[in-house]
Design a protein around this motif. Structure first.
Motif, PDB file in Angstrom:
ATOM      1  N   GLY A 137      10.531   3.812  19.333  1.00  0.00           N
ATOM      2  CA  GLY A 137      10.380   4.219  20.964  1.00  0.00           C
ATOM      3  C   GLY A 137       9.048   4.807  21.227  1.00  0.00           C
ATOM      4  N   ARG A 138       8.454   5.182  20.146  1.00  0.00           N
ATOM      5  CA  ARG A 138       7.146   6.028  20.318  1.00  0.00           C
ATOM      6  C   ARG A 138       6.000   4.888  20.342  1.00  0.00           C
ATOM      7  N   VAL A 139       5.258   5.038  21.374  1.00  0.00           N
ATOM      8  CA  VAL A 139       3.980   4.139  21.795  1.00  0.00           C
ATOM      9  C   VAL A 139       3.102   4.146  20.463  1.00  0.00           C
ATOM     10  N   PHE A 140       2.467   2.987  20.238  1.00  0.00           N
ATOM     11  CA  PHE A 140       1.311   2.848  19.599  1.00  0.00           C
ATOM     12  C   PHE A 140       0.528   1.669  20.306  1.00  0.00           C
ATOM     13  N   LEU A 141      -0.837   1.957  20.582  1.00  0.00           N
ATOM     14  CA  LEU A 141      -1.744   0.996  21.116  1.00  0.00           C
ATOM     15  C   LEU A 141      -2.451   0.465  20.059  1.00  0.00           C
ATOM     16  N   VAL A 142      -2.820   1.054  18.910  1.00  0.00           N
ATOM     17  CA  VAL A 142      -3.780   0.477  17.859  1.00  0.00           C
ATOM     18  C   VAL A 142      -3.110   0.096  16.789  1.00  0.00           C
ATOM     19  N   ASN A 143      -2.386   1.087  15.924  1.00  0.00           N
ATOM     20  CA  ASN A 143      -1.548   0.835  14.719  1.00  0.00           C
ATOM     21  C   ASN A 143      -0.816   1.804  14.614  1.00  0.00           C
ATOM     22  N   ALA A 144       0.210   1.694  13.740  1.00  0.00           N
ATOM     23  CA  ALA A 144       1.244   2.630  13.038  1.00  0.00           C
ATOM     24  C   ALA A 144       1.432   2.305  11.526  1.00  0.00           C
ATOM     25  N   SER A 145       1.560   3.425  11.029  1.00  0.00           N
ATOM     26  CA  SER A 145       1.733   3.151   9.373  1.00  0.00           C
ATOM     27  C   SER A 145       2.094   4.223   8.831  1.00  0.00           C
ATOM     28  N   LEU A 146       2.819   3.942   7.256  1.00  0.00           N
ATOM     29  CA  LEU A 146       3.272   4.801   6.546  1.00  0.00           C
ATOM     30  C   LEU A 146       2.884   4.478   5.058  1.00  0.00           C
ATOM     31  N   GLY A 147       3.054   5.670   4.218  1.00  0.00           N
ATOM     32  CA  GLY A 147       2.608   5.617   2.982  1.00  0.00           C
ATOM     33  C   GLY A 147       1.089   6.080   2.886  1.00  0.00           C
ATOM     34  N   LEU A 148       0.352   5.263   2.000  1.00  0.00           N
ATOM     35  CA  LEU A 148      -1.104   5.569   1.782  1.00  0.00           C
ATOM     36  C   LEU A 148      -1.879   5.935   2.894  1.00  0.00           C
ATOM     37  N   TYR A 149      -1.829   4.583   4.116  1.00  0.00           N
ATOM     38  CA  TYR A 149      -2.686   4.854   5.120  1.00  0.00           C
ATOM     39  C   TYR A 149      -2.255   6.027   5.960  1.00  0.00           C
ATOM     40  N   ALA A 150      -0.971   6.548   6.075  1.00  0.00           N
ATOM     41  CA  ALA A 150      -0.945   7.760   7.054  1.00  0.00           C
ATOM     42  C   ALA A 150      -1.416   8.937   6.337  1.00  0.00           C
ATOM     43  N   ARG A 151      -1.120   9.017   4.771  1.00  0.00           N
ATOM     44  CA  ARG A 151      -1.889  10.026   4.290  1.00  0.00           C
ATOM     45  C   ARG A 151      -3.452   9.995   4.059  1.00  0.00           C
ATOM     46  N   LEU A 152      -3.955   8.950   4.523  1.00  0.00           N
ATOM     47  CA  LEU A 152      -5.381   8.733   4.349  1.00  0.00           C
ATOM     48  C   LEU A 152      -5.783   9.502   5.715  1.00  0.00           C
ATOM     49  N   LEU A 153      -5.275   9.010   6.860  1.00  0.00           N
ATOM     50  CA  LEU A 153      -5.414   9.564   8.163  1.00  0.00           C
ATOM     51  C   LEU A 153      -5.125  10.970   8.171  1.00  0.00           C
ATOM     52  N   GLU A 154      -4.178  11.590   7.876  1.00  0.00           N
ATOM     53  CA  GLU A 154      -3.918  12.997   7.811  1.00  0.00           C
ATOM     54  C   GLU A 154      -4.962  13.607   6.963  1.00  0.00           C
ATOM     55  N   GLU A 155      -5.478  13.333   5.696  1.00  0.00           N
ATOM     56  CA  GLU A 155      -6.479  13.987   5.050  1.00  0.00           C
ATOM     57  C   GLU A 155      -7.802  14.041   5.761  1.00  0.00           C
ATOM     58  N   ALA A 276      16.710   9.747   1.385  1.00  0.00           N
ATOM     59  CA  ALA A 276      15.726   9.803   2.147  1.00  0.00           C
ATOM     60  C   ALA A 276      16.118   9.577   3.724  1.00  0.00           C
ATOM     61  N   SER A 277      15.764  10.411   4.706  1.00  0.00           N
ATOM     62  CA  SER A 277      16.314  10.251   6.073  1.00  0.00           C
ATOM     63  C   SER A 277      15.019  10.552   6.892  1.00  0.00           C
ATOM     64  N   ARG A 278      13.900  10.809   6.638  1.00  0.00           N
ATOM     65  CA  ARG A 278      12.691  10.878   7.285  1.00  0.00           C
ATOM     66  C   ARG A 278      11.619  10.481   6.500  1.00  0.00           C
ATOM     67  N   ILE A 279      10.434  10.034   7.278  1.00  0.00           N
ATOM     68  CA  ILE A 279       9.275   9.636   6.541  1.00  0.00           C
ATOM     69  C   ILE A 279       8.084  10.090   7.638  1.00  0.00           C
ATOM     70  N   LYS A 280       7.097  10.365   6.856  1.00  0.00           N
ATOM     71  CA  LYS A 280       5.666  10.400   7.618  1.00  0.00           C
ATOM     72  C   LYS A 280       5.306   9.024   8.225  1.00  0.00           C
ATOM     73  N   VAL A 281       4.961   8.993   9.324  1.00  0.00           N
ATOM     74  CA  VAL A 281       4.408   8.042  10.226  1.00  0.00           C
ATOM     75  C   VAL A 281       3.011   8.160  10.951  1.00  0.00           C
ATOM     76  N   ALA A 282       2.091   7.633  10.821  1.00  0.00           N
ATOM     77  CA  ALA A 282       0.825   7.696  11.527  1.00  0.00           C
ATOM     78  C   ALA A 282       0.953   6.744  12.647  1.00  0.00           C
ATOM     79  N   ALA A 283       0.595   7.194  14.033  1.00  0.00           N
ATOM     80  CA  ALA A 283       0.793   6.382  15.201  1.00  0.00           C
ATOM     81  C   ALA A 283      -0.309   6.585  15.831  1.00  0.00           C
ATOM     82  N   ASP A 284      -1.567   5.657  15.898  1.00  0.00           N
ATOM     83  CA  ASP A 284      -2.717   5.971  16.548  1.00  0.00           C
ATOM     84  C   ASP A 284      -3.247   7.310  15.974  1.00  0.00           C
ATOM     85  N   GLY A 285      -3.402   7.560  14.754  1.00  0.00           N
ATOM     86  CA  GLY A 285      -4.081   8.628  14.152  1.00  0.00           C
ATOM     87  C   GLY A 285      -3.221   9.906  13.973  1.00  0.00           C
ATOM     88  N   GLU A 286      -2.163  10.032  14.738  1.00  0.00           N
ATOM     89  CA  GLU A 286      -1.366  11.396  14.740  1.00  0.00           C
ATOM     90  C   GLU A 286      -0.213  11.066  13.991  1.00  0.00           C
TER      91      GLU A 286
END
Length: 320
Positions: A137-155, A276-286
């Motif tokens: 239900g959360r908007v993403f206009l560019v991309n959404a990701s989990l795993g290594l790509y989400a970690r890359l954006l966070e760092e 596992a019940s939750r996971i880190k997701v990056a949506a448009d960089g957040e």
């Protein structure tokens, strides 16, 4: 009440003073001057404190709905995403003044990075429907990701805070993340009624054809056809990941055997790790934690984006 036409509707401009480019203090006067010269009314709605952006975006939508106005997001992809979340489903038209580092959303729709040129698009062009992606239900206009790509954006955000915002800093941050090593995700992926098990460093879901084209993935065509683009990598070592990064820089990632990509409209993802019940997701960089399972899908209705007609010049250059 009769709604004003695109040529007379007032603008409600949301921009984030709490983050972003150093020219944010000059943005307000430039917007006011352009609107005054065109005989258009605008209301500036600055965000002055961290965490205030969603409330300001919702207030902009409320005011725009009352008078048939246009909600405008001025900022990078993260700011634009947050305002789009409030606009989607409201019936309001949406405008963008890109002020970020990468500006993928505006670029794929032909909206120039230069403020004066973007203002002319806002003042002269018509609203057209553009596709929106959703993850739970959360908007993403560019991309959404989990795993290594989400970690890359966070760092990468940490590097930007320390060294400034630039594409070069983003590249260095990405290389450092890849060299530090990673763990693969173990996922159950459901697509079109079929489920398969995936072991992958990252799951990337794209909603931006220009981004897909620039790294050399054919799923840009799927996005143009109304789908999202899923990308997974086979488990590989850090040096192989760096080689994939290099392929992406030169637009040749689609040639790599380690890359699997596919188009879809709905995708469900579960983690196979027990408990596992939750996971880190990056949506448009957040980056945020989201409840499993994850459901990626094309939003049932589009954004009504004010943009030039036809394919963006940058996309035509990539395809040439």
């Amino acid at each position: 009440m009769t709604s004003p036409t695109a040529a007379s509707a007032p603008f409600f401009v949301v921009f984030n003073r709490a983050s972003g480019r150093g020219d944010r203090d000059a943005l307000g006067p430039a917007v006011e001057a352009a609107c005054t010269a065109a005989g258009r009314r605008c209301e500036l709605m600055p965000v002055t404190q961290s965490g205030q952006l969603p409330d300001v975006a919702r207030e902009a939508v409320r005011r725009a709905q009352a008078v048939g106005g246009i909600v405008v997001a001025a900022g990078g992809d993260g700011t634009i995403n947050c305002v789009a979340q409030a606009v989607l489903g409201s019936g309001c038209r949406f405008g963008v003044l890109p002020r970020g580092t990468f500006n993928y959303f505006s670029r794929t729709h032909g909206i120039p990075a230069e403020l004066d040129a973007a203002l002319q698009v806002l003042l002269r062009e018509q609203a057209m429907p553009v596709q929106v992606g959703l993850v739970n239900g959360r908007v993403f206009l560019v991309n959404a990701s989990l795993g290594l790509y989400a970690r890359l954006l966070e760092e990468r955000e940490g590097w930007k805070r320390q060294f400034g915002r630039s594409r070069f800093i983003a590249l260095l941050a990405g290389m450092r993340t890849l060299l530090r090593g990673h763990r693969s995700l173990q996922l159950d992926v459901e697509l079109q009624g079929k489920t398969w098990q995936a072991r992958t460093p990252t799951l990337f879901v794209g909603n931006n054809a220009l981004q897909m084209e620039q790294v050399g993935l054919p799923e840009a065509q799927a996005i143009d056809a109304g789908c999202l683009a899923g990308v997974t990598l086979k488990p590989v070592g850090r040096w192989a990941l760096l080689a994939l990064l290099a392929r992406g820089i030169f637009g040749r990632m689609g040639d790599a055997d380690e890359v699997q990509s596919f188009g879809f409209q709905t995708l469900t993802v579960k983690a196979r790790r027990f408990g596992a019940s939750r996971i880190k997701v990056a949506a448009d960089g957040e980056v945020l934690k989201m409840a499993l399972p994850l459901r990626f899908e094309v939003a049932p209705e589009p954004l009504l984006l004010i943009r030039p007609a036809g394919m963006a010049p940058e996309r035509r250059e990539v395809q040439a």
